[in-house]
Design an enzyme around this catalytic site. Structure first.
Site, PDB file in Angstrom:
ATOM      1  N   CYS A  79     -18.063   9.357   1.372  1.00 21.86           N
ATOM      2  CA  CYS A  79     -17.910  10.786   1.629  1.00 21.86           C
ATOM      3  C   CYS A  79     -19.249  11.410   2.062  1.00 21.86           C
ATOM      4  O   CYS A  79     -19.714  11.131   3.155  1.00 21.86           O
ATOM      5  CB  CYS A  79     -17.299  11.487   0.419  1.00 21.86           C
ATOM      6  SG  CYS A  79     -16.569  13.084   0.841  1.00 21.86           S
ATOM      7  N   HIS A 167     -12.399   8.381  -0.588  1.00 21.96           N
ATOM      8  CA  HIS A 167     -12.888   7.942  -1.904  1.00 21.96           C
ATOM      9  C   HIS A 167     -12.119   6.699  -2.362  1.00 21.96           C
ATOM     10  O   HIS A 167     -10.977   6.794  -2.818  1.00 21.96           O
ATOM     11  CB  HIS A 167     -12.709   9.060  -2.930  1.00 21.96           C
ATOM     12  CG  HIS A 167     -13.656  10.202  -2.735  1.00 21.96           C
ATOM     13  ND1 HIS A 167     -14.913  10.230  -3.295  1.00 21.96           N
ATOM     14  CD2 HIS A 167     -13.536  11.346  -2.023  1.00 21.96           C
ATOM     15  CE1 HIS A 167     -15.530  11.344  -2.944  1.00 21.96           C
ATOM     16  NE2 HIS A 167     -14.714  12.045  -2.172  1.00 21.96           N
ATOM     17  N   GLU A 169     -12.692   5.001  -4.982  1.00 21.71           N
ATOM     18  CA  GLU A 169     -12.745   4.876  -6.437  1.00 21.71           C
ATOM     19  C   GLU A 169     -11.599   5.574  -7.151  1.00 21.71           C
ATOM     20  O   GLU A 169     -11.375   5.335  -8.339  1.00 21.71           O
ATOM     21  CB  GLU A 169     -14.087   5.401  -6.965  1.00 21.71           C
ATOM     22  CG  GLU A 169     -14.298   6.906  -6.863  1.00 21.71           C
ATOM     23  CD  GLU A 169     -14.829   7.390  -5.531  1.00 21.71           C
ATOM     24  OE1 GLU A 169     -15.327   8.527  -5.475  1.00 21.71           O
ATOM     25  OE2 GLU A 169     -14.738   6.623  -4.543  1.00 21.71           O
TER      26      GLU A 169
END
Length: 509
Positions: A79, A167, A169
């Site tokens: 990001c 993202h 994660e």
């Protein structure tokens, strides 16, 4: 020394989640502020640049010194990290109509990029960016696109430098863990050998080397963190450790006696100290939460200094500090701010000549529980809900008095006991009862009352860094409320907290 991945934090709410996801791959990982680089030695196999709430185009944009990394270690920007890489090397980042928030799907993937090995077209990813990379430098190549965003991911040609505008994660990125594994294991060549057993072996070995024949005093709280720290130290130095469990007058009902009895099972050398009156005196008239925390922390230090002086040749104070304590207590030049201080973080005053040892300092709570399980610590210790070091002192809003403590202890005892009896205790990460400095009108036995309000709090979480409120059954909440109001004199109203973290914290103070 285990291989490790370094994450440079630019202030993203997801940074700690990246660390946890990498540790779930059995690869050790540490988080550092973007402007406080650690030593990049041979154990560091790769570096990740986190997201950020800030813009690379902003006046206060966080700017890392990439010369310490590029060409030396593989690099992944996520990001903001990706946008910074594009911006830094001459690309164009702008706020445009192509902004993306929430779910998106990758409509193009270059599977020759090692980060996207075995990732299929149309896989779902999670976007959260106002800025967008609209032009990449000449030596960049696009490795993924969504329907609306041309540059969802990129790689720098002939270099191990990668960028993702989404993202990986977060839960909603379906193949996120696989993408992280591709980078961490395949690109960085990090060994997946960081396990509970390896942590125990290396920690015990390090403790033996550092402490040798020195005497150590450990502050036990009855919770999972200090208990696991105590058992690790016991394995390393045995009889050279003395544990002290202080009754600060802010424990749960009957906890001082119950915990002392429980520790007999573990064979630890534990001394109980009744210091209730000293803590109440130190807290008299204090209402500000930070001042309360500091007063409690300072009094703990006084007590431990006094108790340690009774022991011969003690050189170390051991604590059960864990990673979220450290993260929440440290403020740096970067975008992160101190959320709240923790009484066991930040060192000791000069007059106390003990050095600090914290064997769990780099672990998240769920990792501590796994270590406890591997150490064969009984479930009644490792399954306990987290309980703050300042105890009920930060669950009584406003000033502390023994009368308020008794009211809260009684209400809390009913709540926690009912959670256990209803089989809900293990479904909740942490439950708490909070006494408000608010009185309200009620009716009991046809008479008007004007008494206190308590808040019931229950959250689900994995590591305490983020948490959602627990959706406890209405029938259960009604039963607890009824019991508290009927049995605890001084309370005539019970409410339930449905705030998540963020924006709220788990504790009220």
């Amino acid at each position: 020394m285990s291989d490790k991945i370094i994450i440079l934090d630019f202030g993203s709410q997801y940074t700690r989640l990246i660390a946890r996801k990498i540790r779930e791959l059995n690869v050790y990982c540490e988080v550092y502020p973007y402007d406080h680089f650690p030593e990049i030695d041979n154990s560091v196999k790769g570096v990740i640049l986190s997201g950020s709430p800030l813009s690379v185009r902003g006046k206060n944009a966080p700017i890392p010194d990439l010369s310490l990394i590029t060409g030396l270690k593989p690099l992944l920007g996520i990001c903001y990290g990706a946008q910074y890489l594009a911006h830094h090397y001459g690309g164009k980042v702008t706020s445009s109509e192509y902004r993306e928030y929430g779910r998106a799907n990758l409509k193009y993937i270059n599977n020759k990029s090692p980060v996207f090995k075995d990732i299929k077209i149309d896989t779902q990813v999670w976007m959260s960016h106002a800025d967008t990379i609209v032009k990449i430098p000449e030596n960049f190549e696009i490795t993924a696109k969504t329907e609306d965003v041309e540059v969802a991911a990129f790689k720098i040609k002939n270099e191990d430098i990668y960028g993702l505008q989404f993202h990986p994660e977060v839960y909603h990125t379906t193949d996120g863990q696989k993408i992280l594994k591709n980078f961490v294991v395949d690109v960085c060549k990090a060994k997946q050998d960081w396990t509970s057993d390896s942590f125990i072996d290396s920690t015990v070995k390090d403790l033996k080397t550092i402490l040798r024949d020195d005497k150590v005093v450990l502050g036990l709280s009855g919770g999972v963190d200090s208990t696991v720290a105590g058992v690790l130290l016991d394995k390393a130095i045995g009889k050279n450790m003395t544990c002290i469990f202080v009754d600060n007058g802010l424990l749960r009902k009957n906890e001082f006696q119950d915990v002392l009895k429980s520790y007999e099972i573990l064979g630890l050398n534990v001394t109980g100290v009744d210091a209730k009156e000293e803590f109440y005196e130190a807290l008299k008239g204090i209402s500000d939460p930070e001042q309360k925390r500091k007063a409690i922390g300072n009094k703990f230090i006084d007590i431990f200094d006094k108790e340690a002086a009774k022991l011969e040749d003690v050189k170390w104070l051991a604590q059960g500090t864990i990673y979220p304590d450290v993260i929440e207590s440290v403020s740096v030049k970067g975008p992160s701010a101190t959320i709240k201080s923790h009484h066991n973080v930040g060192g000791l005053p000069d007059f106390m000549k003990l050095k600090i040892v914290e064997p769990l300092r780099l672990l998240f709570k769920d990792e501590v529980r796994r270590i406890g399980k591997a150490l064969n610590i009984p479930k009644k210790f490792i399954g306990r809900h987290p309980f703050p070091g300042p105890g009920l002192g930060i669950r009584i809003l406003g000033d502390i008095t023994p009368e308020k403590v008794t009211i809260l202890q009684d209400a809390d005892d009913i709540y926690i006991s009912e959670l256990k009896e209803s089989g809900l205790y293990d479904d909740v990460w942490q439950a708490a009862t909070i006494l408000l400095p608010v009185k309200s009108v009620g009716v009991m036995g046809d008479e008007r009352t004007y008494e206190s309000t308590v808040v019931l709090r229950a959250v689900s979480s994995t590591d305490g860094m983020t948490a959602d409120w627990s959706h406890l059954p209405h029938e259960f909440l009604a039963k607890v409320s009824n019991k508290i109001i009927n049995r605890v004199k001084g309370i005539n109203r019970v409410v339930y907290d449905i705030s998540s973290k963020p924006p709220a914290t788990i504790e009220w103070e």
